[in-house]
Scaffold this motif. Structure first.
Motif, PDB file in Angstrom:
ATOM      1  N   UNK A   1       0.857  -1.185   0.000  1.00 53.20           N
ATOM      2  CA  UNK A   1       0.000   0.000   0.000  1.00 53.20           C
ATOM      3  C   UNK A   1       0.890   1.230   0.000  1.00 53.20           C
ATOM      4  N   UNK A   2       0.687   2.112  -0.985  1.00 56.55           N
ATOM      5  CA  UNK A   2       1.444   3.358  -1.074  1.00 56.55           C
ATOM      6  C   UNK A   2       0.509   4.528  -0.820  1.00 56.55           C
ATOM      7  N   UNK A   3       1.011   5.522  -0.106  1.00 55.45           N
ATOM      8  CA  UNK A   3       0.185   6.659   0.315  1.00 55.45           C
ATOM      9  C   UNK A   3       0.978   7.945   0.185  1.00 55.45           C
ATOM     10  N   UNK A   4       0.358   8.954  -0.418  1.00 52.25           N
ATOM     11  CA  UNK A   4       0.959  10.291  -0.438  1.00 52.25           C
ATOM     12  C   UNK A   4      -0.098  11.306  -0.024  1.00 52.25           C
ATOM     13  N   UNK A   5       0.306  12.308   0.719  1.00 55.19           N
ATOM     14  CA  UNK A   5      -0.604  13.327   1.256  1.00 55.19           C
ATOM     15  C   UNK A   5      -0.084  14.702   0.860  1.00 55.19           C
ATOM     16  N   UNK A   6      -1.010  15.567   0.445  1.00 55.41           N
ATOM     17  CA  UNK A   6      -0.645  16.944   0.118  1.00 55.41           C
ATOM     18  C   UNK A   6      -1.615  17.895   0.803  1.00 55.41           C
ATOM     19  N   UNK A   7      -1.213  19.159   0.922  1.00 51.18           N
ATOM     20  CA  UNK A   7      -2.096  20.151   1.520  1.00 51.18           C
ATOM     21  C   UNK A   7      -3.224  20.497   0.557  1.00 51.18           C
ATOM     22  N   UNK A   8      -4.312  20.996   1.117  1.00 49.38           N
ATOM     23  CA  UNK A   8      -5.437  21.404   0.303  1.00 49.38           C
ATOM     24  C   UNK A   8      -6.539  20.372   0.340  1.00 49.38           C
ATOM     25  N   UNK A   9      -7.681  20.713  -0.274  1.00 49.72           N
ATOM     26  CA  UNK A   9      -8.843  19.842  -0.264  1.00 49.72           C
ATOM     27  C   UNK A   9      -9.535  19.937  -1.610  1.00 49.72           C
TER      28      UNK A   9
END
Length: 350
Positions: free
Chosen positions: A325-333
């Motif tokens: 499982x790979x996960x990336x998170x960025x700011x904003x919506x």
């Protein structure tokens, strides 16, 4: 072997049934395996024919069947690494020692084998990626048998339950026992028995690497935390069997966030990834039908100060399915993000 649909029963002198085998239609081998008997007691071994209600009303088959052959093997000394029947409760359970396989039979219809898995002395060493030790519990496959593996505490509270595909092994990997537990109870069963082929059950202590799942993680309360720093590509790995559910929790943050996920597994499994809120509300799901296909979720909104849960499942699993499982998170919506950069090679994690 016979043209009759046979049933084999082991009875006490009073006629009460200790074990019975009714595995299939005419030509199916029927039998009872590994049942230990009292040397001072007489038993009855009964072979009879299964007849449907309509045939019974008409008076039976109307002639003799083809001959069958009955074989009986008696042993007088229990093998130290084999189950000792009857063992359908804690009193009859034998220990399966780490790195020393135990053996047994699901030897008749409804047979359930109990094993004690000692964990006294287990030390949960907490590292940056969680506990650094875990147990692997593996039961080998038996022809045409779909083994059900159930793990419970010594107080009888269910912990995990996995099911094998017919003829395949079933494995419970990366299990992290409670530090204070003396032992766990492993129960093995199946709808179909096999009096001719034994199984092997093994327990091994292993070192966990950061990012590996830690079982049990099949409920929201027990979800494994996964790194969710903005701008950092995080990975988690584990295995899924039939009936298994793996959950990972996203740590809360004060900002709006957008999350991309990618789930890859072997060509022998159909995987599903979903994201739910802390209240269990479905936020997003990817469930493309087909074996070996990557599942992706893009731009999943994560509200401030919330901790959503990532849920992984597998359908049509032939063998325990290793996944990444790979996960990336960025700011904003609500801002679409680029797909997670992971090589297109599902077979690499088989």
């Amino acid at each position: 072997g016979s043209d009759a649909d046979l049933i084999v029963e082991l009875l006490k002198p009073d006629g009460s049934v200790l074990a019975a085998s009714d595995r299939g239609p005419a030509g199916t081998v029927e039998g009872v395996a590994g049942y230990w008997v009292d040397a001072n007691m007489s038993y009855q071994l009964v072979v009879r024919e299964f007849t449907k209600k309509k045939l019974r009303k008409s008076g039976g088959r109307g002639g003799s069947s083809e001959p069958y052959q009955l074989r009986v093997r008696l042993e007088t000394t229990p093998k130290p690494d084999y189950e000792l029947e009857p063992n359908e409760d804690l009193e009859g359970a034998r220990e399966v020692v780490r790195d020393v396989p135990g053996h047994g039979y699901l030897g008749w219809s409804g047979d359930v084998d109990w094993w004690r898995v000692p964990t006294a002395g287990f030390t949960e060493i907490a590292g940056e990626g969680g506990p650094t030790e875990a147990l692997d519990i593996v039961v080998s496959g038996m022809t045409r048998v779909a083994t059900v593996m159930e793990l419970s505490t010594q107080a009888g509270e269910p912990v995990l339950s996995f099911t094998a595909s017919p003829g395949k092994e079933v494995a419970m990997r990366n299990f992290v026992p409670a530090v204070a537990a003396d032992f766990y109870v492993l129960k093995l069963s199946s709808k179909r028995s096999n009096p001719e082929e034994s199984y092997a059950v093994s327990v091994a202590l292993k070192k966990r690497t950061p990012g590996e799942e830690a079982e049990p993680n099949n409920t929201m309360d027990a979800a494994n935390p996964i790194a969710s720093e903005v701008g950092v590509l995080a990975r988690a790995s584990g295995e899924l069997c039939l009936g298994d559910v793996d959950m990972f929790s996203i740590e809360p943050a004060e900002m709006n966030r957008s999350m991309d996920l990618r789930l890859e597994g072997p060509t022998t499994a159909d995987l599903t990834v979903s994201v739910v809120s802390e209240k269990g509300e479905l936020l997003a799901i990817s469930e493309k039908p087909g074996l070996g296909l990557s599942e992706m979720l893009e731009a999943v909104d994560v509200a401030p100060n919330t901790s959503p849960i990532v849920i992984l499942r597998a359908a049509k699993v032939d063998l325990p399915a290793a996944y990444t499982l790979s996960l990336s998170v960025s700011e904003g919506q609500g801002v679409p993000q680029a797909p997670v950069a992971v090589e297109e090679n599902p077979a690499s994690v088989e």
